[in-house]
Design an enzyme around this catalytic site. Sequence first.
Site, PDB file in Angstrom:
ATOM      1  NE  ARG A 149      -2.728 -13.412  -0.675  1.00 47.20           N
ATOM      2  CZ  ARG A 149      -1.865 -12.639  -0.031  1.00 47.20           C
ATOM      3  NH1 ARG A 149      -1.775 -12.700   1.294  1.00 47.20           N
ATOM      4  NH2 ARG A 149      -1.065 -11.813  -0.695  1.00 47.20           N
ATOM      5  CE  LYS A 173      -0.404 -15.503  -2.687  1.00 43.62           C
ATOM      6  NZ  LYS A 173      -0.301 -14.997  -4.056  1.00 43.62           N
ATOM      7  CG  HIS A 245      -9.020 -13.266  -4.553  1.00 42.29           C
ATOM      8  ND1 HIS A 245      -8.240 -13.757  -3.522  1.00 42.29           N
ATOM      9  CD2 HIS A 245      -8.199 -12.448  -5.260  1.00 42.29           C
ATOM     10  CE1 HIS A 245      -7.016 -13.266  -3.614  1.00 42.29           C
ATOM     11  NE2 HIS A 245      -6.961 -12.471  -4.652  1.00 42.29           N
ATOM     12  CG  HIS A 271      -0.529  -6.793  -2.746  1.00 36.07           C
ATOM     13  ND1 HIS A 271      -1.409  -5.918  -3.328  1.00 36.07           N
ATOM     14  CD2 HIS A 271      -1.139  -8.015  -2.802  1.00 36.07           C
ATOM     15  CE1 HIS A 271      -2.498  -6.563  -3.721  1.00 36.07           C
ATOM     16  NE2 HIS A 271      -2.352  -7.840  -3.401  1.00 36.07           N
ATOM     17  CE1 TYR A 280      -8.125  -4.786  -6.038  1.00 33.08           C
ATOM     18  CE2 TYR A 280      -5.875  -4.706  -5.261  1.00 33.08           C
ATOM     19  CZ  TYR A 280      -7.017  -5.420  -5.523  1.00 33.08           C
ATOM     20  OH  TYR A 280      -7.051  -6.764  -5.291  1.00 33.08           O
TER      21      TYR A 280
END
Length: 299
Positions: A149, A173, A245, A271, A280
């Site tokens: 990211r 995150k 991104h 993720h 994807y």
Amino acid sequence: MDWQTATKGFANYLKLEKSLAKHSVEAYGRDIEKLYQFFSAKEPMLLPLEIQKANLKDFLEWINHLGMLATTQARILSGIKAFYKYLVLEDFLQQSPAELLESPKTIRKLPDVLSVNEVEELIAALDLSRPENTRNKAMLETLYSCGLRVSELINLRLSDLFLDDEFVKITGKGNKERLVPIGQTAIKSIQIYRNQVRNHVLIAKGNEDYIFLNKRGSKLSRTTVFTLIKDLALQIGLKKNISPHTFRHSFATHLIEGGADLRAVQEMLGHESITTTEIYTHLDRDFLKQTIREFHPRS
């Protein structure tokens, strides 16, 4: 319990117990602020603990009539569910009124993806006679090699590099750390940047450990990376709408097209849920269909 006390307690819970980043805590806060504004206008005396499922349905109808995208509505509902989950955990409520509310149906939009040639073209468009482009090359190679990211890229530190082992440590995150492999091309670009450009920068206090620095010796901004990529796309006449991104999407898509295991890609992208990574596989199916069309004798 009034709204101010409830929202303050919720913010502290997200920050201290869930270890969410500042911007995530603020985003949840904005969701609850919308809820508060709605009831302040409609039923000013209604407190957070008095709200029922029917009240929340009225709120969801209201944000729907405002014309918000289904994805935005779903995100707001997610914030409200988290708020009431907190109130239940703290024994302020027996049951969450938001528990059985359904999210609006959202359509998953497949992101724009660069081909391998387009990635190479964008990086090749950098004029390496300019010192900042030695940095930019290292930056784009790292972005694509590791599927980062943009926030992870600009916050990457020298102490996060384990180049002899071909790994970098990423803080993603919620301050969650993961180890991501890094390719030889990106490693070489980082080493050239460090030895030939970064070593000659007067580094601002507090920025000594950041890898990618601006001319003033400070950590790069997100805007710098976005602008760089937009300018390069314009330079090579690329018609796709791309951003940092897009390099992350391309990283994942190219791995899956090459036969990579979905769970390995999930781990590298950071993720939490495999369903996020599964987008994807849709891109991969398009690739497979195109391959059939081009190469199958009966197509």
